[in-house]
Motif scaffolding. Sequence first.
Motif, PDB file in Angstrom:
ATOM      1  N   SER A 239       0.808  -1.221   0.000  1.00 42.07           N
ATOM      2  CA  SER A 239       0.000   0.000   0.000  1.00 42.07           C
ATOM      3  C   SER A 239       0.842   1.272   0.000  1.00 42.07           C
ATOM      4  O   SER A 239       0.299   2.378   0.131  1.00 42.07           O
ATOM      5  CB  SER A 239      -0.926   0.011   1.223  1.00 42.07           C
ATOM      6  N   SER A 240       2.154   1.133  -0.153  1.00 42.04           N
ATOM      7  CA  SER A 240       3.032   2.294  -0.141  1.00 42.04           C
ATOM      8  C   SER A 240       2.705   3.252  -1.280  1.00 42.04           C
ATOM      9  O   SER A 240       2.370   2.839  -2.393  1.00 42.04           O
ATOM     10  CB  SER A 240       4.495   1.851  -0.259  1.00 42.04           C
ATOM     11  N   LYS A 241       2.825   4.546  -1.004  1.00 44.14           N
ATOM     12  CA  LYS A 241       2.623   5.557  -2.039  1.00 44.14           C
ATOM     13  C   LYS A 241       3.815   5.652  -2.986  1.00 44.14           C
ATOM     14  O   LYS A 241       3.715   6.292  -4.031  1.00 44.14           O
ATOM     15  CB  LYS A 241       2.368   6.914  -1.380  1.00 44.14           C
ATOM     16  N   ARG A 242       4.925   5.038  -2.608  1.00 41.54           N
ATOM     17  CA  ARG A 242       6.108   5.014  -3.476  1.00 41.54           C
ATOM     18  C   ARG A 242       6.002   3.823  -4.417  1.00 41.54           C
ATOM     19  O   ARG A 242       6.017   2.677  -3.979  1.00 41.54           O
ATOM     20  CB  ARG A 242       7.375   4.910  -2.630  1.00 41.54           C
ATOM     21  N   PHE A 243       5.904   4.093  -5.703  1.00 44.63           N
ATOM     22  CA  PHE A 243       5.692   2.996  -6.653  1.00 44.63           C
ATOM     23  C   PHE A 243       6.882   2.042  -6.722  1.00 44.63           C
ATOM     24  O   PHE A 243       6.708   0.857  -7.034  1.00 44.63           O
ATOM     25  CB  PHE A 243       5.333   3.527  -8.044  1.00 44.63           C
ATOM     26  N   ASP A 244       8.095   2.538  -6.439  1.00 45.06           N
ATOM     27  CA  ASP A 244       9.234   1.620  -6.463  1.00 45.06           C
ATOM     28  C   ASP A 244       9.118   0.589  -5.342  1.00 45.06           C
ATOM     29  O   ASP A 244       9.457  -0.588  -5.527  1.00 45.06           O
ATOM     30  CB  ASP A 244      10.551   2.399  -6.354  1.00 45.06           C
ATOM     31  N   ALA A 249       7.062  -5.086  -3.947  1.00 45.97           N
ATOM     32  CA  ALA A 249       6.213  -5.884  -3.062  1.00 45.97           C
ATOM     33  C   ALA A 249       5.254  -6.749  -3.873  1.00 45.97           C
ATOM     34  O   ALA A 249       5.015  -7.925  -3.535  1.00 45.97           O
ATOM     35  CB  ALA A 249       5.437  -4.964  -2.128  1.00 45.97           C
ATOM     36  N   ALA A 250       4.704  -6.192  -4.948  1.00 43.83           N
ATOM     37  CA  ALA A 250       3.818  -6.967  -5.809  1.00 43.83           C
ATOM     38  C   ALA A 250       4.573  -8.111  -6.490  1.00 43.83           C
ATOM     39  O   ALA A 250       4.059  -9.230  -6.611  1.00 43.83           O
ATOM     40  CB  ALA A 250       3.191  -6.051  -6.861  1.00 43.83           C
ATOM     41  N   THR A 270      -2.298  -3.495  -6.578  1.00 43.57           N
ATOM     42  CA  THR A 270      -1.105  -2.716  -6.229  1.00 43.57           C
ATOM     43  C   THR A 270      -0.408  -2.195  -7.474  1.00 43.57           C
ATOM     44  O   THR A 270       0.011  -1.033  -7.536  1.00 43.57           O
ATOM     45  CB  THR A 270      -0.132  -3.589  -5.408  1.00 43.57           C
ATOM     46  N   ILE A 271      -0.292  -3.033  -8.493  1.00 38.49           N
ATOM     47  CA  ILE A 271       0.402  -2.651  -9.723  1.00 38.49           C
ATOM     48  C   ILE A 271      -0.318  -1.497 -10.424  1.00 38.49           C
ATOM     49  O   ILE A 271       0.315  -0.532 -10.877  1.00 38.49           O
ATOM     50  CB  ILE A 271       0.507  -3.871 -10.664  1.00 38.49           C
ATOM     51  N   LEU A 272      -1.623  -1.568 -10.494  1.00 39.03           N
ATOM     52  CA  LEU A 272      -2.392  -0.508 -11.163  1.00 39.03           C
ATOM     53  C   LEU A 272      -2.271   0.809 -10.404  1.00 39.03           C
ATOM     54  O   LEU A 272      -2.172   1.886 -11.016  1.00 39.03           O
ATOM     55  CB  LEU A 272      -3.861  -0.932 -11.282  1.00 39.03           C
TER      56      LEU A 272
END
Length: 334
Positions: A239-244, A249-250, A270-272
Amino acid sequence: MSLLQKLSSLFRPQRTSAVEQVEKRPFSGRHRDIAFVGGMVEVRSVDFFGLYAISPSGRWALGWRDADTSAERGGHRSKGDGFYFLYDIESDQIATTGKLERPNQGAVADNGTFILQDWHFGDGLQGTFIAFAADGSILHKRQFQANLYNGALSTDGNWAVCQTANNPDHSDSNRLTAFDLRQSSEVFSISPQTGWADGYDFSTDGSRFIVVHNDLGKFAYDGSGNFLDGEAYENACLSSKRFDVSLFAAEALLKKYPADADQARRALSTILHAKQAGADNEPGWKAMALKLQGLALETIGQLDGALAVYDEALSLNPKIGVKRRADSLRKRLG
């Protein structure tokens, strides 16, 4: 403006109440030998100017300088020891002094126990974690064949941790090591599931060593190095706001449950979100996100959608690693 003030303006570490308290009285009252300004400390009696840490109570000041004063050279070098000191602010006197090759990242506890990292001379990947008593005697020393990344000391001086950076050629790479300074012993040394932390907390009895990640939260290891908050950490990363962070995690989730449709849907969500959060704006991250999106869709059974995103990922990065999957799906779909 004095030289001390000009140089200290370059350093703005987070303030603590103890630091703010002592900084109100530089060279004033009975504290005539030591002054704090910004992120620097000056001690007149030993001609010292450098970085420092204050104990939570405000009684002790630890100063260190990664520089050879005689040669006026600091940082990476092949010779010329650096200097450190422990100052008893209460009695306004130096408690102990010493030299290390390259002292760095110090911390001091309320009992005067302090830690330093010696980054050593030369180009090798190495570092030594050292804990000292208030009289300067060594409580514990541990050398690593990897650079030291960070470390911390408990308020009472009983516990400490340090973490190493990467060294692909040695098992000391990316290790989280905990110490019992009362027993001068190592508690555990592990490759942490949580990666490199931003900070650390300790339970008073040493049953919990807590890593702090500024964007994720706090997560605990027990006294044997077992990770206690795996599910909470996984959820925080997803659920992190950081996409990296969320994309990795995904990816871990898809690897952990390669045939589980429910977990694949969880990863897909999560990916979307990661794509919307900015991954789509950077070609490298977008290719990774599309690859993972395809893996999730394939696991769910949406083969047409999986093939489409595989092809899009390959158009961005032909070496993204899904060409065989795309070709296989193309054959299956006729």
